[in-house]
Scaffold this active site. Structure first.
Site, PDB file in Angstrom:
ATOM      1  N   LYS A  54       0.880  -1.218   0.119  1.00 27.61           N
ATOM      2  CA  LYS A  54      -0.092   0.061  -0.121  1.00 27.61           C
ATOM      3  C   LYS A  54       0.932   1.406   0.012  1.00 27.61           C
ATOM      4  O   LYS A  54       0.671   2.301  -0.436  1.00 27.61           O
ATOM      5  CB  LYS A  54      -1.001  -0.019   1.305  1.00 27.61           C
ATOM      6  CG  LYS A  54      -2.300  -0.958   1.250  1.00 27.61           C
ATOM      7  CD  LYS A  54      -2.788  -1.212   2.687  1.00 27.61           C
ATOM      8  CE  LYS A  54      -3.594  -2.595   2.472  1.00 27.61           C
ATOM      9  NZ  LYS A  54      -4.322  -2.425   3.717  1.00 27.61           N
ATOM     10  N   GLN A  98      -4.850  -1.262   9.758  1.00 29.08           N
ATOM     11  CA  GLN A  98      -4.951  -2.771   9.242  1.00 29.08           C
ATOM     12  C   GLN A  98      -5.467  -3.697   9.947  1.00 29.08           C
ATOM     13  O   GLN A  98      -4.984  -3.760  11.145  1.00 29.08           O
ATOM     14  CB  GLN A  98      -3.441  -3.270   8.692  1.00 29.08           C
ATOM     15  CG  GLN A  98      -3.098  -4.508   8.055  1.00 29.08           C
ATOM     16  CD  GLN A  98      -3.902  -4.371   6.590  1.00 29.08           C
ATOM     17  OE1 GLN A  98      -3.842  -3.424   5.948  1.00 29.08           O
ATOM     18  NE2 GLN A  98      -4.393  -5.752   6.308  1.00 29.08           N
ATOM     19  N   ASP A 121     -11.391   2.830   4.030  1.00 30.06           N
ATOM     20  CA  ASP A 121     -11.812   1.397   3.936  1.00 30.06           C
ATOM     21  C   ASP A 121     -13.445   1.168   3.969  1.00 30.06           C
ATOM     22  O   ASP A 121     -13.914   0.129   3.617  1.00 30.06           O
ATOM     23  CB  ASP A 121     -11.487   0.537   5.320  1.00 30.06           C
ATOM     24  CG  ASP A 121     -10.080  -0.021   5.173  1.00 30.06           C
ATOM     25  OD1 ASP A 121      -9.904  -0.652   3.892  1.00 30.06           O
ATOM     26  OD2 ASP A 121      -9.462  -0.258   6.044  1.00 30.06           O
TER      27      ASP A 121
HETATM   28  N1  GUN Z   1      -7.407  -6.914   6.202  1.00 23.13           N
HETATM   29  C1  GUN Z   1      -7.778  -7.765   5.302  1.00 23.13           C
HETATM   30  N2  GUN Z   1      -8.338  -6.719   4.236  1.00 23.13           N
HETATM   31  C2  GUN Z   1      -8.406  -5.643   4.667  1.00 23.13           C
HETATM   32  C3  GUN Z   1      -8.915  -4.269   4.168  1.00 23.13           C
HETATM   33  O1  GUN Z   1      -9.677  -4.262   3.363  1.00 23.13           O
HETATM   34  N3  GUN Z   1      -8.699  -3.222   4.881  1.00 23.13           N
HETATM   35  C4  GUN Z   1      -8.007  -3.429   6.177  1.00 23.13           C
HETATM   36  N4  GUN Z   1      -7.871  -2.380   6.844  1.00 23.13           N
HETATM   37  N5  GUN Z   1      -7.640  -4.278   6.720  1.00 23.13           N
HETATM   38  C5  GUN Z   1      -7.588  -5.391   6.002  1.00 23.13           C
END
Ligand code: GUN
Length: 296
Positions: A54, A98, A121
């Site tokens: 990311k 995350q 998100d």
């Molecule tokens: N963990 C697995 N998928 C995601 C996601 O789309 N966003 C976040 N923040 N954590 C994750």
């Protein structure tokens, strides 16, 4: 018959290119650089890989990337204090914590502490409610990427039968809302669904998001259906480590009209949509027009 392969790598690169072009204009015309803050708590290896990816793609799109890495034993109070600081920081337009968080931290509490306008998100209860009522919101990245691929491949989704397999807050539920928003007839199937094979066989669109390797065989798929495979499962076969989806690609691709591969399908789309959401959040924060085609 053999299905068309929906190439998420190529599609994601196109989106990243559009984001980068828009960011260049934002900088040149308004002196604004979108910023994304990613918070990682602990040392989960898969999460570390995602966070690194990311950060790299954020910078490549011309945006600022802020990474906060906290130790696994971080207290809830310290994490909430960091989120408060990021909420107040005008250089930060998007905040992503995350998941999963270490067990001692309350995920709902932490997610709902994020300013909903910065919740790239789309997990904050306010964004979930806005999406569910068809109002402007931040849309979760993985389902948004799936929707973009479906629209690109099928054009209008209106009136189509869609079955989403899996009922998670991250993928299954928001995916169902997005498909409903595009006027599909939507069913959410899950581990307690009776005659799941027959339910899936009715679908023009199948989105598999359960996290169980190759659980959807080809004989569950209606001939010609469009299959979106969200699963990323690490397995070992014949002594080789493999990445496979929730759909049995070999048998399903012989029946489906179109299918996403794993890897190279939904995966690359998720981060591309995260960048698009960060740009959208930045535009909204500054009262500027939102980039077209990058939001649901
Ligand atoms: N963990 C697995 N998928 C995601 C996601 O789309 N966003 C976040 N923040 N954590 C994750």
């Amino acid at each position: 018959m053999s299905a068309t392969i929906i190439d998420g790598k190529v599609f994601a690169a196109t989106i990243r290119g559009q984001v980068e072009a828009y960011v260049t204009r934002l900088k040149a015309e308004h002196g604004i650089t979108p910023g994304l803050a990613v918070v990682l708590v602990g040392e989960d290896p898969a999460s570390q890989v995602y966070v690194r990816s990311k950060g790299k793609q954020t910078v490549e799109a011309g945006m600022n990337s802020y990474e906060s890495k906290l130790e696994a034993g971080t207290t809830e109070a310290d994490l909430l204090a960091l989120i408060d600081q990021l909420n107040r920081d005008p250089a930060v337009h998007g905040i992503l914590v995350q998941l999963p968080l270490p067990k001692h931290l309350d995920e709902d509490l932490v997610i709902n502490a994020i300013n909903p306008a910065k919740d790239v998100d789309g997990f904050h209860i306010s964004n979930v409610g806005l999406l569910g009522t068809g109002q402007k919101s931040m849309v979760p990245c993985t389902p948004l990427g799936c929707l973009m691929m479906l629209r690109d491949h099928l054009g209008s989704l209106s009136g189509l039968d869609a079955v989403v397999i899996g009922r998670s807050n991250i993928v299954g539920k928001p995916m169902a809302q997005l498909l409903l928003g595009d006027s599909c007839t939507v069913t959410i199937a899950h581990s307690r669904t009776r005659n799941i094979a027959d339910v899936v066989r009715r679908a023009d669109i199948v989105v598999a998001a359960v996290g169980r390797a190759e659980m959807v065989p080809g004989d569950w798929i209606k001939p010609g259906a469009t299959v979106i495979d969200v699963g990323i499962n690490r397995i070992e076969r014949d002594g080789r480590k493999l990445l496979v989806g929730d759909v049995d690609f070999a048998s399903a691709s012989a029946v489906a009209g179109a299918i996403t591969p794993v890897p190279g399908g939904v995966g690359p789309m998720t981060i591309a949509c995260l960048l698009a959401n960060t740009l959208t959040a930045c535009c909204r924060a500054n009262g500027l027009p939102e980039p077209e085609g990058l939001i649901a």
